[in-house]
Each structure stands twice: as C-alpha cells, then as structure tokens.
Write a protein that holds these residues in place. Sequence first.
Motif, PDB file in Angstrom:
ATOM      1  N   THR A 116      45.402  35.259  37.620  1.00  0.00           N
ATOM      2  CA  THR A 116      44.375  35.146  38.654  1.00  0.00           C
ATOM      3  C   THR A 116      45.056  34.503  39.861  1.00  0.00           C
ATOM      4  OG1 THR A 116      42.596  34.891  37.075  1.00  0.00           O
ATOM      5  CG2 THR A 116      42.207  34.014  39.274  1.00  0.00           C
ATOM      6  N   ILE A 117      44.899  35.103  41.014  1.00  0.00           N
ATOM      7  CA  ILE A 117      45.538  34.554  42.211  1.00  0.00           C
ATOM      8  C   ILE A 117      44.493  34.305  43.297  1.00  0.00           C
ATOM      9  CG2 ILE A 117      47.294  34.881  43.998  1.00  0.00           C
ATOM     10  CD1 ILE A 117      48.749  36.805  42.124  1.00  0.00           C
ATOM     11  N   ILE A 118      44.383  33.060  43.683  1.00  0.00           N
ATOM     12  CA  ILE A 118      43.532  32.698  44.818  1.00  0.00           C
ATOM     13  C   ILE A 118      44.450  32.508  46.016  1.00  0.00           C
ATOM     14  CG2 ILE A 118      41.969  30.943  45.771  1.00  0.00           C
ATOM     15  CD1 ILE A 118      40.707  32.594  43.527  1.00  0.00           C
ATOM     16  N   ALA A 119      44.315  33.370  47.010  1.00  0.00           N
ATOM     17  CA  ALA A 119      45.201  33.312  48.174  1.00  0.00           C
ATOM     18  C   ALA A 119      44.393  33.112  49.443  1.00  0.00           C
ATOM     19  CB  ALA A 119      46.019  34.602  48.266  1.00  0.00           C
ATOM     20  N   GLY A 120      44.786  32.141  50.226  1.00  0.00           N
ATOM     21  CA  GLY A 120      44.174  31.962  51.536  1.00  0.00           C
ATOM     22  C   GLY A 120      44.894  32.834  52.549  1.00  0.00           C
ATOM     23  N   ASN A 121      44.154  33.375  53.489  1.00  0.00           N
ATOM     24  CA  ASN A 121      44.734  34.100  54.613  1.00  0.00           C
ATOM     25  C   ASN A 121      44.308  33.362  55.872  1.00  0.00           C
ATOM     26  OD1 ASN A 121      45.511  35.866  56.601  1.00  0.00           O
ATOM     27  ND2 ASN A 121      44.003  37.451  56.098  1.00  0.00           N
ATOM     28  N   ARG A 143      44.432  19.979  39.262  1.00  0.00           N
ATOM     29  CA  ARG A 143      45.749  20.029  38.602  1.00  0.00           C
ATOM     30  C   ARG A 143      45.692  20.717  37.259  1.00  0.00           C
ATOM     31  NH1 ARG A 143      49.425  17.311  41.603  1.00  0.00           N
ATOM     32  NH2 ARG A 143      48.275  16.374  43.298  1.00  0.00           N
ATOM     33  N   GLY A 144      46.826  21.240  36.877  1.00  0.00           N
ATOM     34  CA  GLY A 144      46.953  21.816  35.538  1.00  0.00           C
ATOM     35  C   GLY A 144      46.051  23.006  35.288  1.00  0.00           C
ATOM     36  N   LYS A 145      45.654  23.686  36.347  1.00  0.00           N
ATOM     37  CA  LYS A 145      44.806  24.859  36.170  1.00  0.00           C
ATOM     38  C   LYS A 145      45.706  26.086  36.053  1.00  0.00           C
ATOM     39  CE  LYS A 145      40.973  22.504  37.064  1.00  0.00           C
ATOM     40  NZ  LYS A 145      39.565  22.716  36.960  1.00  0.00           N
ATOM     41  N   TRP A 146      45.149  27.125  35.475  1.00  0.00           N
ATOM     42  CA  TRP A 146      46.007  28.272  35.204  1.00  0.00           C
ATOM     43  C   TRP A 146      46.012  29.312  36.307  1.00  0.00           C
ATOM     44  CZ3 TRP A 146      43.386  32.869  34.810  1.00  0.00           C
ATOM     45  CH2 TRP A 146      42.007  32.753  34.595  1.00  0.00           C
ATOM     46  N   CYS A 147      45.148  29.175  37.297  1.00  0.00           N
ATOM     47  CA  CYS A 147      45.187  30.205  38.339  1.00  0.00           C
ATOM     48  C   CYS A 147      46.270  29.872  39.362  1.00  0.00           C
ATOM     49  CB  CYS A 147      43.817  30.409  38.968  1.00  0.00           C
ATOM     50  SG  CYS A 147      43.487  29.463  40.429  1.00  0.00           S
ATOM     51  N   VAL A 182      38.009  41.789  38.828  1.00  0.00           N
ATOM     52  CA  VAL A 182      38.313  40.973  40.017  1.00  0.00           C
ATOM     53  C   VAL A 182      39.157  39.786  39.555  1.00  0.00           C
ATOM     54  CG1 VAL A 182      37.353  39.588  41.905  1.00  0.00           C
ATOM     55  CG2 VAL A 182      36.199  41.702  41.197  1.00  0.00           C
ATOM     56  N   ASP A 183      40.444  39.837  39.902  1.00  0.00           N
ATOM     57  CA  ASP A 183      41.391  38.836  39.376  1.00  0.00           C
ATOM     58  C   ASP A 183      41.767  37.785  40.397  1.00  0.00           C
ATOM     59  OD1 ASP A 183      41.604  40.635  37.161  1.00  0.00           O
ATOM     60  OD2 ASP A 183      43.098  41.764  38.285  1.00  0.00           O
ATOM     61  N   GLY A 184      40.898  37.565  41.344  1.00  0.00           N
ATOM     62  CA  GLY A 184      41.231  36.561  42.342  1.00  0.00           C
ATOM     63  C   GLY A 184      40.638  36.934  43.676  1.00  0.00           C
ATOM     64  N   GLY A 185      41.034  36.183  44.693  1.00  0.00           N
ATOM     65  CA  GLY A 185      40.473  36.432  46.013  1.00  0.00           C
ATOM     66  C   GLY A 185      41.505  36.281  47.110  1.00  0.00           C
ATOM     67  N   LEU A 186      41.284  37.025  48.183  1.00  0.00           N
ATOM     68  CA  LEU A 186      42.029  36.816  49.429  1.00  0.00           C
ATOM     69  C   LEU A 186      40.993  36.267  50.399  1.00  0.00           C
ATOM     70  CD1 LEU A 186      44.741  37.105  50.872  1.00  0.00           C
ATOM     71  CD2 LEU A 186      44.125  39.443  51.466  1.00  0.00           C
ATOM     72  N   ILE A 187      41.207  35.036  50.804  1.00  0.00           N
ATOM     73  CA  ILE A 187      40.130  34.291  51.440  1.00  0.00           C
ATOM     74  C   ILE A 187      40.458  33.954  52.887  1.00  0.00           C
ATOM     75  CG2 ILE A 187      38.833  32.115  51.337  1.00  0.00           C
ATOM     76  CD1 ILE A 187      40.176  32.911  48.134  1.00  0.00           C
ATOM     77  N   ASN A 195      38.440  26.162  41.933  1.00  0.00           N
ATOM     78  CA  ASN A 195      37.720  25.714  40.735  1.00  0.00           C
ATOM     79  C   ASN A 195      36.860  26.821  40.142  1.00  0.00           C
ATOM     80  OD1 ASN A 195      38.693  23.089  40.393  1.00  0.00           O
ATOM     81  ND2 ASN A 195      37.304  22.294  41.971  1.00  0.00           N
ATOM     82  N   ALA A 196      36.314  27.659  41.010  1.00  0.00           N
ATOM     83  CA  ALA A 196      35.481  28.768  40.530  1.00  0.00           C
ATOM     84  C   ALA A 196      36.315  29.777  39.743  1.00  0.00           C
ATOM     85  CB  ALA A 196      34.799  29.456  41.703  1.00  0.00           C
ATOM     86  N   ALA A 197      37.616  29.787  40.009  1.00  0.00           N
ATOM     87  CA  ALA A 197      38.503  30.754  39.343  1.00  0.00           C
ATOM     88  C   ALA A 197      38.978  30.248  37.992  1.00  0.00           C
ATOM     89  CB  ALA A 197      39.706  31.060  40.228  1.00  0.00           C
ATOM     90  N   ASN A 198      38.700  29.008  37.669  1.00  0.00           N
ATOM     91  CA  ASN A 198      39.250  28.435  36.443  1.00  0.00           C
ATOM     92  C   ASN A 198      38.233  28.406  35.295  1.00  0.00           C
ATOM     93  OD1 ASN A 198      42.090  27.465  36.814  1.00  0.00           O
ATOM     94  ND2 ASN A 198      41.132  26.728  38.676  1.00  0.00           N
TER      95      ASN A 198
END
Length: 252
Positions: A5-10, A33-37, A229-234, A249-252
């Motif tokens: 899962t990838i949370i990416a800011g743009n 911390r220590g989250k898997w995304c 949906v494996d993440g977001g481009l935000i 946090n919503a991704a974890n």
Amino acid sequence: RYRKTIIAGNWKMNNTLSQTKAFAEELKPIMPRGKWCNVVLCVPATNIQSAVRLFKDCHIAIGAETCHYEDHGAYTGEITAEMIKEAGAKYVIIGHSERRQYYNETDFTVNKKVHAAINAGLFPIICVGESLEQRELGVTMELIAYQVKCALAGVPADKMRHVVIAYEPLWAIGTGKTATAEQAGEVCQAIRAVIRKLYGAHVARSVTIQYGGSMNAKNAAELLAQPDVDGGLIGGASLKPADFVQIINAAN
Ligand code: 3PY
C-alpha cells in the motif's frame, strides 16, 4: 496481501525549502511508526535533496513530479530521471493530468518517460484518468485501458514490480469532488484486469494501484477499503501534516 500500500503526497507547485523544513518539523512528532504502508512525498525538484534528508527519520521516500524522457541534451529547463535519482528520490510521477493538460504530455511521451524512469532505477507513478465528458459518454474503461497499455508498452514483466499506477479521474482533481468508493474500486479493478491481460495474474496481483483525486482525511478510509485500491496519490491534503497523517492511518 500481495502488494504494497503506498500513500503518496503530490505537492504540485507548493512549498519552498523553508516551508518544506517547517512541514517536516510539524510532521515528525505525529508521524505513525512501525506501520506497514509505504509513504512517499513527491515534491518540487528544488526540494528533493533536502527532503530526502528531512524525511529520512519519518521513513518517507521522496519522489519528483515529472522528468524528461531523454537522458541528456538541449532541453532548457528540464531534468532527467538520472538527475532525480542522484538527488536521492525513489519515485517520479508521470503523466499527471495537469502535465497532460498544460504541458503537452501525451500517452506517447508518458511511455517514453516510464522507460526513462525505469532505466534510471526510479519507480514511476503513472497517472491515468478520464474526463467528465468521457465518463458521460461511457468510454471510461476503454480510455483507461488505452492509457495503461500505451504507458506500459515495451515494459518487461520483470520491471513491473517497480511500477505504480494511479487512477485519477480528471473531474475529481482539484475540484473537491471525489469519485465514490465504488467508482474508484471499479476502475482500479479494471486497471488490474488490463495488467493481467498484458502480464499475467502474478504481476497483476503485485502491482500497486492508487486512487487520486481529492482524497482527504475524511474519505480516505472508505476509498482504501476497496480491494483494488492500494493507496492514494494525494494533492491538497498532503500539504497539511495532520491531514496527511490521518490518511496514512486510514491505510493501516
Ligand atoms: C489531487 O488530489 O488533486 C491530485 O491531483 C493528486 O495527484
């Protein structure tokens, strides 16, 4: 789970160097911390090198927002994938709709840039998405399949684990309008089906497909709950540390 899962800011054209430092200081104490995304920030090119250093403690990888497709030459103002890589970035956004709209990015240049990124050892985040008119005409799935196929033309299967696809419907970008979770899930599922046809089930299962387009702290959990949906481009919400953290946090 087969894929990251990838949370990416743009960040787009936002944040100077001093604003980037201030953002990092605000983020550090609240960063989970220590989250898997995996967390990424795609920043203006002038900020890449500093951002790599500033966000290292937060385990945030840095990305650029575009690159050129040639590896050097007389292209005033442009930067190569290799320059981005050497500056310390890991990702590069390719084919964002704003680039397609304002800077003549086409499916053809997107494909060339995907190759340039992969050759430089960067992970491309390839943006695809339909306009409102295209959605209303009922050609969303054909259009998306076309964009994905063009972007990936000539990319071998063994490079696909470096590739991220972001579904960003144009009508949801910078408009405050978000696709419903069902709409986002449906198109991300269709993208995975296209990849399955091109590369087989194993590759399709392992590719990260993000949703982008006004994803924010409020709607992130519902969008990310969709199986494809494996993440977001935000965009906007990645400019506020507290909002960005809520999305992580919503991704974890
Ligand atoms: C948006 O959320 O507006 C974006 O364009 C993200 O890339």
